[in-house]
Design a protein around this motif. Sequence first.
Motif, PDB file in Angstrom:
ATOM      1  N   ASP A 147       0.827  -1.211   0.000  1.00 14.86           N
ATOM      2  CA  ASP A 147       0.000   0.000   0.000  1.00 14.86           C
ATOM      3  C   ASP A 147       0.861   1.261   0.000  1.00 14.86           C
ATOM      4  O   ASP A 147       0.408   2.316  -0.472  1.00 14.86           O
ATOM      5  CB  ASP A 147      -0.907   0.016   1.238  1.00 14.86           C
ATOM      6  CG  ASP A 147      -1.797  -1.207   1.319  1.00 14.86           C
ATOM      7  OD1 ASP A 147      -2.446  -1.524   0.307  1.00 14.86           O
ATOM      8  OD2 ASP A 147      -1.827  -1.846   2.383  1.00 14.86           O
ATOM      9  N   ALA A 148       2.058   1.166   0.558  1.00 18.80           N
ATOM     10  CA  ALA A 148       2.948   2.329   0.622  1.00 18.80           C
ATOM     11  C   ALA A 148       4.388   1.865   0.465  1.00 18.80           C
ATOM     12  O   ALA A 148       4.727   0.722   0.785  1.00 18.80           O
ATOM     13  CB  ALA A 148       2.773   3.084   1.931  1.00 18.80           C
ATOM     14  N   TYR A 149       5.209   2.779  -0.022  1.00 12.32           N
ATOM     15  CA  TYR A 149       6.632   2.494  -0.227  1.00 12.32           C
ATOM     16  C   TYR A 149       7.437   3.598   0.420  1.00 12.32           C
ATOM     17  O   TYR A 149       7.297   4.775   0.064  1.00 12.32           O
ATOM     18  CB  TYR A 149       6.921   2.427  -1.735  1.00 12.32           C
ATOM     19  CG  TYR A 149       8.349   2.102  -2.098  1.00 12.32           C
ATOM     20  CD1 TYR A 149       9.156   1.310  -1.295  1.00 12.32           C
ATOM     21  CD2 TYR A 149       8.905   2.590  -3.287  1.00 12.32           C
ATOM     22  CE1 TYR A 149      10.460   1.003  -1.648  1.00 12.32           C
ATOM     23  CE2 TYR A 149      10.208   2.277  -3.660  1.00 12.32           C
ATOM     24  CZ  TYR A 149      10.982   1.493  -2.820  1.00 12.32           C
ATOM     25  OH  TYR A 149      12.273   1.182  -3.166  1.00 12.32           O
ATOM     26  N   VAL A 150       8.281   3.232   1.385  1.00 13.80           N
ATOM     27  CA  VAL A 150       9.130   4.186   2.095  1.00 13.80           C
ATOM     28  C   VAL A 150      10.566   3.972   1.648  1.00 13.80           C
ATOM     29  O   VAL A 150      11.121   2.875   1.794  1.00 13.80           O
ATOM     30  CB  VAL A 150       9.033   3.992   3.622  1.00 13.80           C
ATOM     31  CG1 VAL A 150       9.917   5.018   4.337  1.00 13.80           C
ATOM     32  CG2 VAL A 150       7.597   4.116   4.090  1.00 13.80           C
ATOM     33  N   THR A 151      11.174   5.011   1.104  1.00 16.37           N
ATOM     34  CA  THR A 151      12.558   4.931   0.651  1.00 16.37           C
ATOM     35  C   THR A 151      13.124   6.341   0.537  1.00 16.37           C
ATOM     36  O   THR A 151      12.505   7.294   1.038  1.00 16.37           O
ATOM     37  CB  THR A 151      12.658   4.163  -0.686  1.00 16.37           C
ATOM     38  OG1 THR A 151      14.029   3.901  -0.991  1.00 16.37           O
ATOM     39  CG2 THR A 151      12.008   4.928  -1.827  1.00 16.37           C
ATOM     40  N   ALA A 152      14.268   6.487  -0.128  1.00 19.44           N
ATOM     41  CA  ALA A 152      14.919   7.796  -0.239  1.00 19.44           C
ATOM     42  C   ALA A 152      15.291   8.084  -1.687  1.00 19.44           C
ATOM     43  O   ALA A 152      15.317   7.186  -2.532  1.00 19.44           O
ATOM     44  CB  ALA A 152      16.174   7.828   0.646  1.00 19.44           C
ATOM     45  N   ASP A 153      15.569   9.352  -1.943  1.00 23.70           N
ATOM     46  CA  ASP A 153      16.111   9.803  -3.236  1.00 23.70           C
ATOM     47  C   ASP A 153      15.189   9.520  -4.412  1.00 23.70           C
ATOM     48  O   ASP A 153      15.646   9.184  -5.511  1.00 23.70           O
ATOM     49  CB  ASP A 153      17.477   9.149  -3.506  1.00 23.70           C
ATOM     50  CG  ASP A 153      18.512   9.503  -2.460  1.00 23.70           C
ATOM     51  OD1 ASP A 153      18.303  10.476  -1.722  1.00 23.70           O
ATOM     52  OD2 ASP A 153      19.537   8.797  -2.372  1.00 23.70           O
ATOM     53  N   LEU A 154      13.880   9.649  -4.216  1.00 24.85           N
ATOM     54  CA  LEU A 154      12.963   9.417  -5.334  1.00 24.85           C
ATOM     55  C   LEU A 154      13.071  10.561  -6.336  1.00 24.85           C
ATOM     56  O   LEU A 154      12.962  11.732  -5.986  1.00 24.85           O
ATOM     57  CB  LEU A 154      11.520   9.292  -4.827  1.00 24.85           C
ATOM     58  CG  LEU A 154      11.227   8.046  -3.998  1.00 24.85           C
ATOM     59  CD1 LEU A 154       9.751   7.988  -3.613  1.00 24.85           C
ATOM     60  CD2 LEU A 154      11.620   6.779  -4.756  1.00 24.85           C
ATOM     61  N   ARG A 155      13.273  10.186  -7.597  1.00 23.73           N
ATOM     62  CA  ARG A 155      13.380  11.167  -8.679  1.00 23.73           C
ATOM     63  C   ARG A 155      12.022  11.399  -9.318  1.00 23.73           C
ATOM     64  O   ARG A 155      11.129  10.565  -9.218  1.00 23.73           O
ATOM     65  CB  ARG A 155      14.390  10.678  -9.713  1.00 23.73           C
ATOM     66  CG  ARG A 155      15.813  10.586  -9.186  1.00 23.73           C
ATOM     67  CD  ARG A 155      16.710   9.871 -10.191  1.00 23.73           C
ATOM     68  NE  ARG A 155      16.311   8.463 -10.335  1.00 23.73           N
ATOM     69  CZ  ARG A 155      16.708   7.678 -11.338  1.00 23.73           C
ATOM     70  NH1 ARG A 155      17.488   8.167 -12.285  1.00 23.73           N
ATOM     71  NH2 ARG A 155      16.313   6.429 -11.386  1.00 23.73           N
ATOM     72  N   HIS A 156      11.905  12.525 -10.013  1.00 20.67           N
ATOM     73  CA  HIS A 156      10.616  12.956 -10.561  1.00 20.67           C
ATOM     74  C   HIS A 156      10.014  11.926 -11.517  1.00 20.67           C
ATOM     75  O   HIS A 156       8.867  11.486 -11.333  1.00 20.67           O
ATOM     76  CB  HIS A 156      10.785  14.292 -11.290  1.00 20.67           C
ATOM     77  CG  HIS A 156       9.550  14.748 -12.012  1.00 20.67           C
ATOM     78  ND1 HIS A 156       8.472  15.305 -11.351  1.00 20.67           N
ATOM     79  CD2 HIS A 156       9.217  14.689 -13.335  1.00 20.67           C
ATOM     80  CE1 HIS A 156       7.528  15.586 -12.245  1.00 20.67           C
ATOM     81  NE2 HIS A 156       7.958  15.236 -13.447  1.00 20.67           N
TER      82      HIS A 156
END
Length: 377
Positions: A306-315
């Motif tokens: 249902d959700a994704y938690v991470t870092a550095d997501l690009r546009h």
Amino acid sequence: MTPTLADVLAVLDRLYDPSWAESWDAVGLVTGDPAQPVRRILFAVDPMRAVVDEAIAGEYDLLVTHHPLYLKGVNSVAATTPKGRVVHDLILSGTALHVCHTNADNANPGVSDALAAALGLTRTRPLKAMPADPMDKIVVHVPTAEADAMIDALAAAGAGNIGEYDRAAWTTLGEGTFRPGEGANPTLGEPGRIERVAEAKVEMVLPRYRRRQVVEAMRAAHSYEEPAFDVLELAELPSTRGGGRIGVLAEPLPLKEFAERVATALPRTTHGVRVSGDPERMIETVAVVGGAGDSEFGRVRASGADAYVTADLRHHPATEARAYDEGPALVDVAHWASEWPWLADAERLLTSELAARGSSVDTHISTLCTDAWDLRL
């Protein structure tokens, strides 16, 4: 007892085996003499100038970081560059530097386990499971009276370990038949005469790297001149190691409340927590990847999270992920913050293992924020 650096590294390499690192990575010892004593250890995410200064000023013998100092090969570590100066200062101060990067990402427990635990996820499993270590099965036929002795011999050579159990074997009874040739020296029977013997078939699994030792042990323990046996290569299965984790919340939460939990659970940064999705969407199954994770959108979507938690997501990867109606809500955090919870796990596991070996060290977790961003307007 004060351990040596070699003693500490032996534990770290067991917890975060260098063979689990990605092929492009640079993990392991950067500076330090394996024979030097280690009384104080500092844990940090990045071997930045400020962290190295903290380690030197605090007279730490070892600095353990998640990120490498040098990810690519270099031809010089002259003190004419910032990283070169770091190397010189570490060596001159006698401070060892050891890196646990993607080998810690892929460990169990590893970086994403710590992130998942900080967010309250349970029943976790790898998002990108690594294959389990290659396994064989040895099948050997022995006279029934020799079965227990054979099992003991194979177990001593490394066979029969399944989880927390050892000497695990399967036996069935049957009849073996053979006719010795004229040049044979049979334990039972006579050359040229058909013989029938009550036999047990013993089956045990073993790590493939132990194959030679187990076969040699089998031959040494067997009473027959020519034992009847098979070695079967078992199918590759996923392991409990690997990148990322998928888990569930004890109770579903609206996305807004879940994002607030993320913000509270992780150290504060200028980056903060960015959220993409309907604030009222209910969140129960969550995928996490410590560090940069937009390369895993396909696996996350396939997992049904249902959700994704991470870092550095690009546009572009983020907007493409949102284009799928069934896709997960996105929670983007600072790279440093997503990996910082692992430090406490590494500290706890290392000190526990050293204590079990009769050694003790003084440890500390750096709270210096080494996220790249200092101001948000």
